[in-house]
Design an enzyme around this catalytic site. Sequence first.
Site, PDB file in Angstrom:
ATOM      1  N   THR A  98      -0.727   0.786  -9.942  1.00  0.00           N
ATOM      2  CA  THR A  98      -2.383   0.198  -9.929  1.00  0.00           C
ATOM      3  C   THR A  98      -3.014   1.196  -8.895  1.00  0.00           C
ATOM      4  O   THR A  98      -4.099   0.913  -8.677  1.00  0.00           O
ATOM      5  CB  THR A  98      -1.978  -1.111  -9.372  1.00  0.00           C
ATOM      6  OG1 THR A  98      -3.409  -1.758  -9.131  1.00  0.00           O
ATOM      7  CG2 THR A  98      -1.238  -1.246  -7.789  1.00  0.00           C
ATOM      8  N   ARG A 124       0.947   3.777  -3.155  1.00  0.00           N
ATOM      9  CA  ARG A 124       0.195   5.013  -3.013  1.00  0.00           C
ATOM     10  C   ARG A 124       1.131   6.342  -2.757  1.00  0.00           C
ATOM     11  O   ARG A 124       1.109   7.229  -3.430  1.00  0.00           O
ATOM     12  CB  ARG A 124      -0.864   4.980  -1.696  1.00  0.00           C
ATOM     13  CG  ARG A 124      -1.671   3.999  -1.910  1.00  0.00           C
ATOM     14  CD  ARG A 124      -2.969   4.000  -1.032  1.00  0.00           C
ATOM     15  NE  ARG A 124      -3.687   2.860  -0.962  1.00  0.00           N
ATOM     16  CZ  ARG A 124      -5.010   2.626  -0.251  1.00  0.00           C
ATOM     17  NH1 ARG A 124      -5.465   3.871  -0.090  1.00  0.00           N
ATOM     18  NH2 ARG A 124      -5.536   1.513  -0.409  1.00  0.00           N
ATOM     19  N   GLU A 172     -12.151   0.932 -10.274  1.00  0.00           N
ATOM     20  CA  GLU A 172     -11.616   0.231 -11.453  1.00  0.00           C
ATOM     21  C   GLU A 172     -12.548   0.250 -12.660  1.00  0.00           C
ATOM     22  O   GLU A 172     -11.962   0.314 -13.819  1.00  0.00           O
ATOM     23  CB  GLU A 172     -11.565  -1.552 -10.855  1.00  0.00           C
ATOM     24  CG  GLU A 172     -10.458  -1.849  -9.899  1.00  0.00           C
ATOM     25  CD  GLU A 172     -10.910  -1.186  -8.469  1.00  0.00           C
ATOM     26  OE1 GLU A 172     -11.773  -0.897  -8.134  1.00  0.00           O
ATOM     27  OE2 GLU A 172      -9.758  -1.164  -7.831  1.00  0.00           O
ATOM     28  N   GLU A 232       0.676  -1.370  -0.276  1.00  0.00           N
ATOM     29  CA  GLU A 232      -0.057  -0.102   0.260  1.00  0.00           C
ATOM     30  C   GLU A 232       1.030   1.119   0.068  1.00  0.00           C
ATOM     31  O   GLU A 232       0.549   2.299  -0.505  1.00  0.00           O
ATOM     32  CB  GLU A 232      -1.127   0.226   1.318  1.00  0.00           C
ATOM     33  CG  GLU A 232      -2.113  -1.199   1.283  1.00  0.00           C
ATOM     34  CD  GLU A 232      -3.022  -1.035   0.388  1.00  0.00           C
ATOM     35  OE1 GLU A 232      -2.813  -0.103  -0.646  1.00  0.00           O
ATOM     36  OE2 GLU A 232      -3.822  -1.955   0.254  1.00  0.00           O
ATOM     37  N   ASP A 272      -5.479  -9.950  -8.042  1.00  0.00           N
ATOM     38  CA  ASP A 272      -5.751  -8.977  -9.292  1.00  0.00           C
ATOM     39  C   ASP A 272      -4.548  -8.446  -9.947  1.00  0.00           C
ATOM     40  O   ASP A 272      -4.121  -8.655 -11.053  1.00  0.00           O
ATOM     41  CB  ASP A 272      -6.815  -7.950  -8.844  1.00  0.00           C
ATOM     42  CG  ASP A 272      -6.327  -7.218  -7.368  1.00  0.00           C
ATOM     43  OD1 ASP A 272      -5.360  -7.588  -6.873  1.00  0.00           O
ATOM     44  OD2 ASP A 272      -7.116  -6.421  -6.938  1.00  0.00           O
TER      45      ASP A 272
HETATM   46  C1  DMJ Z   1      -6.381   0.416  -5.045  1.00  0.00           C
HETATM   47  O1  DMJ Z   1      -5.518   0.774  -3.761  1.00  0.00           O
HETATM   48  C2  DMJ Z   1      -5.431  -0.241  -6.082  1.00  0.00           C
HETATM   49  O2  DMJ Z   1      -6.179   0.004  -7.312  1.00  0.00           O
HETATM   50  C3  DMJ Z   1      -5.258  -1.408  -5.907  1.00  0.00           C
HETATM   51  O3  DMJ Z   1      -4.599  -2.250  -6.828  1.00  0.00           O
HETATM   52  C4  DMJ Z   1      -6.662  -2.195  -5.542  1.00  0.00           C
HETATM   53  N1  DMJ Z   1      -7.449  -1.602  -4.641  1.00  0.00           N
HETATM   54  C5  DMJ Z   1      -7.476  -0.226  -4.756  1.00  0.00           C
HETATM   55  C6  DMJ Z   1      -8.706   0.404  -5.251  1.00  0.00           C
HETATM   56  O4  DMJ Z   1      -9.839  -0.242  -5.054  1.00  0.00           O
END
Ligand code: DMJ
Length: 619
Positions: free
Chosen positions: A607, A254, A518, A250, A383
Amino acid sequence: MLPPSRRDFVSLTVSESGGYTNGKQRRQSCWRKWKQLSRLQRSLILFVLVLLLIGGIATYPSLSAQWGGKQPFVVELKNQGRPLLPEPPSEHSCFINGIFGEKKSKVYVESSFFIYLCVKNIFCHGTNTKSFVACSWRGAVIEAEQGTDPNAKEKEKAVDISPLLVESRLEAVREAFRHAWKGYKDFAWGHDELKPVSKSYSEWFGLGLTLIDALDTMWILDLKKEFEEAKQWVATELSFNKNVDVNLFESTIRILGGLLSTYHLTGDALFLEKAKDIGSRLMPAFSTPSKIPYSDVNIGKGTAHPPRWTSDSTVAEVTSIQLEFRELGRLTGDPKYQAAVMEVMQQVHKLEGKHDGLVPMFINTNNGQFTHLGIYTLGARADSYYEYLLKQWIQGGKKETELLEDYLQAVEGIKKNLLKKSSPLGLTFVGELSHGHFTPKMDHLVCFLPGTLALGAHHGLATEHMELAQQLMETCYQMYTQMETGLAPEIAHFSMQTGSIQDVDVKLADRHNLLRPETVESLFYLYRFTKDKKYQNWGWEILQSFNTYTRVETGGYTSINNVRDPKYPSPRDKMESFFLGETLKYFYLLFSDDPNLISLDKYVFNTEAHPLPIWPQAE
Ligand code: DMJ
């Protein structure tokens, strides 16, 4: 922000002053009074009456639009006493923020008052399925296409939505951002997440997560004032020298990702320095017997550990930090960053326990083996493994063939094992495999997949990937539109029995919506590559639903508990940092018609929606 139990009505009562008189007497006395007037007085009165008549004819269209059979959608919401949509616009932006309130296949004129402010503008507007509406000044609505025309979709593609409409949607996203930012600034400044309903905040790492996640969004949305105040905070308040445990994945996607992309967009060395600082503090996570990283790091003490109850890490987590550390390595010239994350990819490439390229959800940090074998999903815990296979290949200039092989094999594995059709609409969805048993369960998280498949096709992979992307995009849209609030649940179950009434079923525990990005993310990719306006229109519908059910009057947006109850969606009192980092950014990019606004030939998004450069070919 919640719908009240009653609606407000305005009633008008017309009463006669004076006592009762019958009609004949009234007519006689009127005629007598008329005769008593001078010729000049009578001419003046007639002149005024003629003027009123002409004025009435000219304003009829807007009045009929407002009072006719179509009730103005946005006005109705405002009558419920909630600040559901952007504030009334001003000056040049008067057409912005919903003169047109759009719902399903209909278009409504919201307010003749605002149209009067924009009399010189002409608005054209295509809806998502059946009709085009051209609105001339003062709100006269001309229905150009209706219902059953078999070529309607093609025509919709061909009709150019007015640049004014594009600008109005972009401004609506900026307005949503400003509203979210206001809540964060007023009640959570410098903290991780806003709790907009209780007007407070929550801490996860204690590092100003929302602020850092939102930096490049502000830059892309051209919100200069907001960006500058956030930059000041980064320069003067942000310190990573803290005795705090952070999650490696995370904080990489981020914080490290957010700082690196802001550095690239702005060229400001402050962000690179901060990125180097957090990047080096995360490295102890890789000091494990297997070199598969631990999930948690104390960035102050330089120690790392797995979660208390296990020595496993999540597969998606250890394989979705590569874009960021590879880029940090390129910028610093220090090979340790790339070496650490590529070691993980090489090990996972060779591991036993995959099923047609699909990976299990856990990996052990002591022996480096997959654990909990037999469950395969494109949702939580797996995912972004698939997403990062493709994106690393793109980032590195399409030379790392093992990454591509693993990606292509996984797409075949998805097609073979996880794709099914729902009933009654025959939607293609991605289910899960549990020890050989198929479950028609699809997390909202899986909706990253249409975008990733489309990105691969854009970079030269099979056109079949694009076809699948378009089918899955429709499914993700249906996950929104089949819900009473127009917002998708966290998890959907698809009906596969003939005779079912609805494709999407939602279990009680899965009815929440966390403001996730998403679907909007995939809509952005699909629109960029196809230019089919329906994807923009679907996104616009979703933005309206967020505004209706998650916007909090005093600032911010909240995740909700129940997407099936429009009367009481039940706020969870939390605005996740990815709402600003991802969801609003993807809305903005979706509504923009400029392919050079973060060109997908120059950047690859991590992501968490932070764009990082595709490496120049020589490297
Ligand atoms: C985000 O922190 C990122 O996109 C992660 O890959 C999946 N979950 C959240 C958003 O839903």
